[in-house]
Scaffold this motif. Structure first.
Motif, PDB file in Angstrom:
ATOM      1  N   VAL A 227       0.860  -1.183   0.000  1.00 10.63           N
ATOM      2  CA  VAL A 227       0.000   0.000   0.000  1.00 10.63           C
ATOM      3  C   VAL A 227       0.897   1.233   0.000  1.00 10.63           C
ATOM      4  O   VAL A 227       1.754   1.389   0.879  1.00 10.63           O
ATOM      5  CB  VAL A 227      -0.931   0.032   1.221  1.00 10.63           C
ATOM      6  N   ILE A 228       0.712   2.093  -0.982  1.00 13.75           N
ATOM      7  CA  ILE A 228       1.537   3.295  -1.123  1.00 13.75           C
ATOM      8  C   ILE A 228       0.632   4.519  -1.114  1.00 13.75           C
ATOM      9  O   ILE A 228      -0.431   4.522  -1.731  1.00 13.75           O
ATOM     10  CB  ILE A 228       2.350   3.265  -2.435  1.00 13.75           C
ATOM     11  N   ARG A 229       1.058   5.568  -0.427  1.00 12.27           N
ATOM     12  CA  ARG A 229       0.336   6.832  -0.448  1.00 12.27           C
ATOM     13  C   ARG A 229       1.255   7.903  -1.032  1.00 12.27           C
ATOM     14  O   ARG A 229       2.312   8.193  -0.484  1.00 12.27           O
ATOM     15  CB  ARG A 229      -0.101   7.239   0.958  1.00 12.27           C
ATOM     16  N   ASN A 230       0.844   8.461  -2.170  1.00 11.73           N
ATOM     17  CA  ASN A 230       1.546   9.611  -2.721  1.00 11.73           C
ATOM     18  C   ASN A 230       0.994  10.879  -2.085  1.00 11.73           C
ATOM     19  O   ASN A 230      -0.218  11.117  -2.097  1.00 11.73           O
ATOM     20  CB  ASN A 230       1.393   9.668  -4.239  1.00 11.73           C
ATOM     21  N   ASN A 231       1.885  11.679  -1.537  1.00  8.06           N
ATOM     22  CA  ASN A 231       1.508  12.901  -0.841  1.00  8.06           C
ATOM     23  C   ASN A 231       1.897  14.106  -1.700  1.00  8.06           C
ATOM     24  O   ASN A 231       3.057  14.228  -2.123  1.00  8.06           O
ATOM     25  CB  ASN A 231       2.226  12.969   0.510  1.00  8.06           C
ATOM     26  N   PHE A 232       0.948  15.006  -1.952  1.00  3.32           N
ATOM     27  CA  PHE A 232       1.152  16.117  -2.860  1.00  3.32           C
ATOM     28  C   PHE A 232       1.348  17.437  -2.110  1.00  3.32           C
ATOM     29  O   PHE A 232       0.994  17.567  -0.936  1.00  3.32           O
ATOM     30  CB  PHE A 232      -0.043  16.233  -3.812  1.00  3.32           C
ATOM     31  N   LYS A 233       1.887  18.410  -2.834  1.00  2.00           N
ATOM     32  CA  LYS A 233       2.204  19.712  -2.244  1.00  2.00           C
ATOM     33  C   LYS A 233       0.986  20.383  -1.628  1.00  2.00           C
ATOM     34  O   LYS A 233       1.096  21.095  -0.626  1.00  2.00           O
ATOM     35  CB  LYS A 233       2.811  20.637  -3.307  1.00  2.00           C
TER      36      LYS A 233
END
Length: 440
Positions: free
Chosen positions: A369-375
């Motif tokens: 499980v991966i979470r991409n975190n954005f600006k």
């Protein structure tokens, strides 16, 4: 420069086996295909120089056993053909990279002949390899400043021709003294040059150091100016999981992915793809179509450019021989080809420029499980079922946020409830109000 690379597609070409002709001209003819069908930004060629004859492997020799850095391998074409490939690549708004092999040369190289003092000698005073016993190469000795100047000039020569970037073979074994001089030259003459390091496997690094030789760490390579590194810092554990079917290796892989994100410079980027000329094809791990999709989609979800080795898009069933003619099968499996293009479309999305981190969330079982975190504070989840089963699995993580999401790859709605979700095919989940998807 590094941030721009987050949405790029790098396509690795083994010129000899990329076409029946095996030439630069044949690659030039395929540029429209690479640009239009696969949205390639950077074409990267395996070594293009003359190959040594002494101890030659196979009937054609290994392209990583280079005889003369300034000579083009005639089987690939002429210098003019290479220049034409550079110019045509640029005319289509793509860049061209080449492989650089500066750890060693062929045993009958121009340097061995004219500058034997630049070659590494063993305790018996004979030319040799520091690590490994490759029959067709000897290692270089970087204690000679003249060698460093010579090799920096090699890079300047190809950069002056129009080459946009370089992939350094076994980059970790080349000393920092070279990279410092290289960076000085590039900053002065070619500051936009892209540098990709084949950073070596951890066990190879520690083995090298155990013999009394240095191996640069990944962090050092970034500090010395590399824009991109391989994922060999953790890849072996995913590979062991796929081959041995032992989930303990996958557990280690997940920990190392998180370690990679936390303990490298915050701007670091890795190339995202599991295939290259040294590694098995995806289909060599499994014939399970669902798992093949997962192995393709998993690395690409994470921060960094997508890396394609020629043949991935046609579901090539074996890695091409480095030592003989081994023609790439260009037969198109339409369903697979279309799935590859969906993943490419995701990587090309402008929102990926704003990914700050790709965090590995805690989960149990054969999944990631991966979470991409954005600006802007928004998030996107990548959910990957790596079981060998053909069916769905329940994936649960306490860090998943309940709610309705859209899957980028299928445009279907999925619901995360009680921190869990049923997953079969890989999912790239976003909330409609946070991620603006480009229609393709």
């Amino acid at each position: 420069m590094k941030n721009e690379l987050k949405t790029k597609i790098i396509y690795q070409v083994y010129v000899r086996n990329f076409s029946k002709e095996g030439t630069f001209k044949a690659v030039t003819k395929k540029l429209d295909y690479l640009k239009d069908e696969l949205k390639v930004d950077i074409v990267y060629l395996l070594p293009i120089n003359t190959i040594g004859s002494y101890g030659k492997k196979g009937d054609l020799g290994c392209p990583y056993s280079i005889k003369n850095y300034y000579e083009i391998n005639s089987e690939l074409g002429t210098l003019e053909d290479f220049k034409e490939l550079i110019n045509e690549t640029h005319s289509k708004n793509m860049k061209l990279m080449i492989d650089i092999v500066f750890n060693h040369t062929s045993r009958d190289s121009e340097i061995v002949k004219n500058h034997p003092e630049w070659m590494y000698k063993n305790n018996e005073g004979k030319m040799a390899n520091k690590v490994g016993d490759w029959s067709d190469v000897y290692d270089l000795d970087y204690s000679n400043p003249e060698l460093i100047d010579y090799l920096v000039d090699v890079i300047k020569y190809y950069s002056d021709l129009g080459v946009d970037g370089y992939r350094f073979d076994v980059a970790s074994l080349i000393p920092s003294s070279f990279y410092i001089k290289l960076k000085e030259m590039l900053d002065k003459y070619h500051p936009d040059t892209i540098l990709l390091a084949e950073s070596i496997h951890p066990n190879f690094a520690t083995y090298t150091r155990s013999l009394g030789f240095n191996a640069l760490s990944d962090a050092e390579l970034y500090e010395l100016g590399f824009d991109l590194l391989y994922t060999y810092n953790n890849f072996e554990y995913l590979k062991d999981y796929l081959i041995k079917k032992d989930s303990s290796y996958l557990d280690i892989y997940k920990v190392l992915l998180e370690y990679e994100e936390a303990y490298n410079p915050s701007s670091n980027l890795r190339i995202r793809g599991l295939e290259n000329h040294d590694q098995p094809r995806l289909i060599e791990y499994t014939k399970n179509e669902r798992l093949l999709h997962t192995l393709l989609a998993l690395p690409v979800f994470m921060k960094g450019p997508m890396f394609i080795y020629n043949g991935l898009e046609t579901k090539a069933d074996h890695n091409l021989s480095l030592f003989t003619k081994d023609l790439m099968d260009d037969t198109i499996d339409t369903e697979w080809f279309n799935y590859v293009k969906k993943v490419i479309n995701f990587k090309k999305e402008e929102f990926n420029l704003d990914v700050l981190t790709s965090s590995i969330l805690p989960s149990k079982g054969n999944n990631i499980v991966i979470r991409n975190n954005f600006k802007d504070g928004s998030k996107m989840y990548g959910l990957f079922n790596l079981s060998s089963s053909l069916t769905s699995s329940i994936i649960k993580s306490e860090e998943l946020e309940d709610g309705a999401y859209i899957d980028y790859l299928t445009n279907k709605v999925y619901v995360i409830e009680n921190k869990s979700i049923k997953v079969k095919e890989p999912l790239y989940l976003f909330k409609a109000e946070t991620i603006k998807k480009t229609e393709n």
